[in-house]
Design a protein around this motif. Structure first.
Motif, short mmCIF file in Angstrom:
data_model
loop_
_atom_site.label_atom_id
_atom_site.label_comp_id
_atom_site.label_asym_id
_atom_site.label_seq_id
_atom_site.Cartn_x
_atom_site.Cartn_y
_atom_site.Cartn_z
N ASP A 213 42.92 -40.67 -25.24
CA ASP A 213 41.63 -39.97 -25.25
C ASP A 213 41.82 -38.47 -25.04
N LEU A 214 42.75 -38.10 -24.15
CA LEU A 214 43.02 -36.68 -23.92
C LEU A 214 43.61 -36.03 -25.17
N LEU A 215 44.45 -36.75 -25.89
CA LEU A 215 45.02 -36.22 -27.13
C LEU A 215 43.93 -35.91 -28.14
N VAL A 216 42.98 -36.82 -28.29
CA VAL A 216 41.87 -36.58 -29.23
C VAL A 216 41.07 -35.36 -28.80
N SER A 217 40.84 -35.22 -27.49
CA SER A 217 40.09 -34.06 -26.99
C SER A 217 40.83 -32.75 -27.25
N LEU A 218 42.15 -32.77 -27.06
CA LEU A 218 42.94 -31.56 -27.32
C LEU A 218 42.88 -31.16 -28.78
N LEU A 219 42.96 -32.14 -29.67
CA LEU A 219 42.93 -31.84 -31.10
C LEU A 219 41.57 -31.27 -31.51
N ARG A 220 40.51 -31.86 -31.02
CA ARG A 220 39.17 -31.38 -31.37
C ARG A 220 38.88 -30.02 -30.75
N ASP A 221 39.48 -29.76 -29.60
CA ASP A 221 39.25 -28.48 -28.94
C ASP A 221 39.89 -27.32 -29.70
N GLN A 222 40.89 -27.59 -30.53
CA GLN A 222 41.55 -26.52 -31.28
C GLN A 222 40.69 -25.98 -32.41
N GLY A 223 39.76 -26.79 -32.90
CA GLY A 223 38.83 -26.32 -33.93
C GLY A 223 39.53 -25.94 -35.22
N ASP A 224 39.12 -24.80 -35.78
CA ASP A 224 39.68 -24.35 -37.07
C ASP A 224 41.12 -23.87 -36.95
N ALA A 225 41.59 -23.59 -35.74
CA ALA A 225 42.97 -23.15 -35.57
C ALA A 225 43.97 -24.25 -35.90
N ARG B 248 64.44 -32.81 -36.05
CA ARG B 248 65.63 -32.06 -36.42
C ARG B 248 65.59 -31.68 -37.89
N GLY B 249 65.58 -30.39 -38.16
CA GLY B 249 65.78 -29.90 -39.51
C GLY B 249 64.62 -30.08 -40.45
N LEU B 250 63.51 -30.67 -40.01
CA LEU B 250 62.37 -30.87 -40.89
C LEU B 250 61.71 -29.53 -41.15
N ASP B 251 61.75 -29.09 -42.39
CA ASP B 251 61.29 -27.75 -42.73
C ASP B 251 59.94 -27.84 -43.45
N ILE B 252 58.87 -27.69 -42.68
CA ILE B 252 57.52 -27.59 -43.23
C ILE B 252 56.95 -26.30 -42.67
N PRO B 253 56.98 -25.21 -43.43
CA PRO B 253 56.73 -23.88 -42.87
C PRO B 253 55.38 -23.70 -42.21
N SER B 254 54.36 -24.40 -42.66
CA SER B 254 53.00 -24.08 -42.22
C SER B 254 52.47 -24.98 -41.11
N VAL B 255 53.33 -25.61 -40.32
CA VAL B 255 52.87 -26.45 -39.21
C VAL B 255 52.30 -25.54 -38.12
N SER B 256 51.02 -25.74 -37.80
CA SER B 256 50.38 -24.86 -36.82
C SER B 256 50.55 -25.34 -35.38
N HIS B 257 50.65 -26.66 -35.17
CA HIS B 257 50.71 -27.21 -33.82
C HIS B 257 51.80 -28.28 -33.72
N VAL B 258 52.40 -28.33 -32.56
CA VAL B 258 53.27 -29.43 -32.17
C VAL B 258 52.78 -29.94 -30.82
N ILE B 259 52.55 -31.25 -30.75
CA ILE B 259 52.04 -31.83 -29.50
C ILE B 259 53.02 -32.91 -29.06
N ASN B 260 53.51 -32.76 -27.85
CA ASN B 260 54.36 -33.79 -27.24
C ASN B 260 53.47 -34.79 -26.52
N PHE B 261 53.19 -35.91 -27.17
CA PHE B 261 52.41 -36.96 -26.50
C PHE B 261 53.19 -37.49 -25.30
N ASP B 262 54.51 -37.54 -25.42
CA ASP B 262 55.41 -37.89 -24.32
C ASP B 262 56.36 -36.73 -24.08
N VAL B 263 56.64 -36.44 -22.84
CA VAL B 263 57.63 -35.42 -22.51
C VAL B 263 59.01 -35.96 -22.92
N PRO B 264 59.77 -35.24 -23.72
CA PRO B 264 61.08 -35.76 -24.13
C PRO B 264 62.01 -35.97 -22.94
#
Length: 514
Positions: free
Chosen positions: A238-250, A313-329
């Motif tokens: 539920d917190l993950l969904v709230s974080l994503l919606r809180d980012q809005g257009d960003a 590792r090595g995944l090259d997608i230049p336009s990724v705006s956000h990275v979210i760690n659902f679990d701490v590595p």
């Protein structure tokens, strides 16, 4: 510095210009000149700084002269994951499209037959994961004695995935005169030992401190305190969904990392129910599904990608705006690679990490590795669960029913017993208030016959055994069926002939005696 100053092949420069690149990154400008002189190179740089192009461009230039023989590739690139290997192959297609070089991609999830046909024709560039490469070698379909250039990409990931014994074996199968290039974002002591054993006088190219993160990536922590332990997973989603919606257009798109594959499915379903365009990526999926998911994420049809560390590792997608760690590595080095998926090619990015209380120890290791204290943010809108409040001294009205339920239930017989004061008050009540018939009934109550309950034995059976006499011994009349015996008692019984004769004889004797 420009690419023209690096002495690359003119066909490579033409492809680079068409790709839109004009200036090399620091790792490219420092590693390419040494690679072109056939020196061993140990390159250390942050993710997203162009390490793949730093070894593909000089390899194409060196291999452009010569011809491959059947089953004897001229160069070898080892990658830890299928996605990274496929991405390296795409780089060769981009920078070597004007050069007549052949390549083969050896990864799991693809038919051996198709890969065998490519190897039989002879390939200049062989891109493979260690396991599939050794499978072809053990089947007698591949020889590594013709390797001129060998590259180990994301070497520290090889260590994490347990590929080091395979890497050592592959090194021993290649000629010692080969040129070796090592590239990684982190350099643990085990990898350092490996480079000292198999690299010959390498040039160390380090454009950024090992295990450092890009300055253009904003890093934040969001701490979650579940109301109950069993509710932690649900409240975390539920917190993950709230974080994503809180980012809005960003929020243009995001990669959401999970430590366990089973959590990927749960998070994927949760985000899908919330209305997001979401895809899943982990090692157990079929290769065609993984490829289709990545293609959808690149073209925008998939907005959120829930993935394991195969995408770190090595995944090259230049336009990724956000990275979210659902679990701490669990491994702090993985944090560096995860957040390196955003903020690539000079862009800005945001990395958010959801932290549960038992994951604080992993956060401490990450902060120690990157030598930076991560800032915490509050959950958006206060939707995240908070710790349960301690019960107050004065119970609230809502708490009273539960207190009543906790009391032992009184028996019906005990509830019918009246207190002595109540009996006296009823006796003193004026008789005029009662109907006349009721007063007469009270004056002359009809005695009720007292029922006798047989005493119970110590073993639970009725009858004698506790020192009391039964009703017959006390001379009291035994109450039978009265005027209403059951039908089975009245049913006539037919006796056998011999029994009837004996009964008649006994009856006659009784009459004579009388």
């Amino acid at each position: 510095m420009t690419f023209e100053e690096l002495n690359l092949d003119p066909n490579v420069l033409k492809a680079v210009r068409e790709a839109g690149y004009t200036q090399p990154t620091p790792i490219q400008s420092q590693a390419i000149p040494h690679a072109l002189t056939a020196r061993d190179v140990l390159g250390i740089a942050q993710t997203g700084t162009g390490k793949t192009a730093a070894f593909t461009m000089p390899m194409i230039t060196l291999l452009n002269k010569g011809r491959a023989r059947a089953r004897m590739p001229r160069s070898l690139i080892l990658c830890p994951t299928r996605e990274l290997a496929a991405q390296v192959a795409e780089n060769f297609d981009t920078y070597g499209k004007y050069c007549k070089l052949s390549k083969a991609l050896l990864i799991g999830g693809v038919s051996f037959g198709d890969q065998d046909r490519l190897i039989d024709r002879g390939v200049d560039v062989l891109i493979a994961t260690p396991g599939r490469l050794l499978d072809h070698f053990e089947r007698g379909k591949l020889m590594l004695t013709g390797i001129e250039v060998m590259v180990v990409d994301e070497a520290d990931r090889m260590l994490d995935m347990g590929f080091i014994p395979d890497i050592e074996r592959i090194f021993k199968l290649t000629p010692f005169t080969r040129q070796t290039l090592f590239f990684s974002a982190t350099m643990p002591p085990e990898i350092t030992r490996l480079t000292e054993e198999f690299l010959s006088n390498p040039v160390r190219v380090e454009v950024a401190p090992a295990s450092s993160t890009a300055e253009n990536v904003t890093q934040r922590l969001c701490r979650l305190h579940p109301s109950k332990k069993e509710n932690a997973d649900r409240e975390k989603r539920d917190l993950l969904v709230s974080l994503l919606r809180d980012q809005g257009d960003a929020l243009k798109n995001a990669i959401i990392f999970c430590n366990r594959k089973r959590d990927i499915g749960a998070v994927h379903k949760s985000l899908d129910r919330a209305g997001f365009a979401v895809g899943a990526l982990h090692g157990d999926l079929d290769q065609s599904v993984r490829t289709a998911t990545l293609d959808g994420f690149r073209d925008g049809s998939v907005r959120l990608l829930v993935a394991s560390d195969v995408a770190a590792r090595g995944l090259d997608i230049p336009s990724v705006s956000h990275v979210i760690n659902f679990d701490v590595p669990i491994h702090s080095e993985d944090y560096v690679h995860r957040i390196g998926r955003t903020g690539r090619a000079g862009r800005s990015g945001l990395a958010l990490t959801i932290v549960l209380p038992h994951e604080e120890k992993h956060v401490d290791k990450i902060e120690k590795l990157i030598e930076k204290t991560l800032e915490s943010i509050d959950p958006p809108g206060g939707d995240a669960p908070r710790p349960a409040r301690a019960p107050s001294a004065d119970p609230t009205p809502e708490a009273e029913p539960s207190a009543e339920r906790s009391r032992p239930r009184r028996s019906r017989r005990a509830a019918d017993v009246k207190a002595p004061a109540t009996i006296e008050a009823e006796a003193e009540a004026p008789a005029a208030a009662e109907p006349e018939a009721a007063q007469v009934a009270r004056a002359a109550p009809t005695p009720e016959p007292q029922r006798h309950v047989e005493p119970r034995r110590n073993d639970g059976r009725r009858g004698r055994g506790d020192g009391r006499r039964d009703r017959a011994d006390r001379g009291e009349p035994v109450i039978g069926f009265g005027d209403h015996p059951p039908a089975f008692v009245m049913r006539p019984v037919v006796l056998p002939k011999a029994t009837r004769s004996a009964a008649v004889s006994e009856s006659e004797e009784a009459d004579e005696a009388a």
